[in-house]
Design an enzyme around this catalytic site. Structure first.
Site: not given
Ligand code: SIN
Length: 188
Positions: A6-11, A87
């Protein structure tokens, strides 16, 4: 059984919320991180939506973040159930190649990494889209939801990206503007 990534780019960068076996720092290609998604369930309310990041296609650009490896089938099921709720305002799931500093940009460290994206499609009723840095910062400074103040999300994102060595201009400009607004409000 193949591992799920899983790629995360925010929280998801600072709070996975599910069990994982490995965490890699790196980037995906041809996407840009943007504060274009409205949040009525985490960092805002239906009356006053906050803003969280989503990804927008951007040929030639890199988006830094983290990839989580979930190996065991039971862990994958729990993680997916959890993520589908967390999400739920992100209407698309894509599968992308993930690269690290070590592997460089020519060969992927991991392929088929799942990522949640909030798209500008009509079906995504919370999408807010582009606005000026000032407008986005103002909205973030004033929004708060069940997961906490929207400004905490912004400043956490800026801090964790900087710790990873990523200077994301869009995030940093909005964070600078938000600090100015907060200082202005405190000194008046
Ligand atoms: C993420 O973190 O990849 C999705 C956006 C978020 O939940 O902030």
């Amino acid at each position: 059984m193949a591992a799920m990534w899983v790629f995360g780019y925010g929280s998801l960068i600072w709070k996975a919320g599910f069990h994982y076996d490995d965490r890699l720092v790196g980037f995906i290609k041809d996407y840009r991180r943007v504060f274009y998604q409205g949040s009525t369930d985490h960092r805002g309310t239906p009356e006053y939506p906050g803003r969280t990041v989503t990804l927008e296609p951007a040929p030639g650009e890199l988006c830094w973040g983290v990839a989580y490896k979930v190996s065991r089938k039971e862990d994958q099921e729990v993680a997916l159930t959890y993520l589908e709720v967390r999400e739920k305002q992100y209407d698309k799931k894509e599968y992308v190649d993930f690269f690290t500093k070590e592997t460089g940009g020519s060969s992927a460290a991991v392929t088929g990494v799942m990522v949640y994206i909030a798209s500008p499609d009509k079906a995504n009723i919370n999408y807010l889209g582009p606005a000026s840095v000032e407008e986005i910062a103002k909205q973030i400074v004033h929004a708060e939801g069940p997961s906490g103040p929207n400004r905490d999300y912004l400043f956490n994102l800026e801090k964790t990206l900087l710790q990873m060595g990523c200077k994301d201009e869009h995030v940093m400009k909005i964070a600078d503007e938000a600090r100015k607004l907060i200082q202005g409000a405190n000194s008046s």
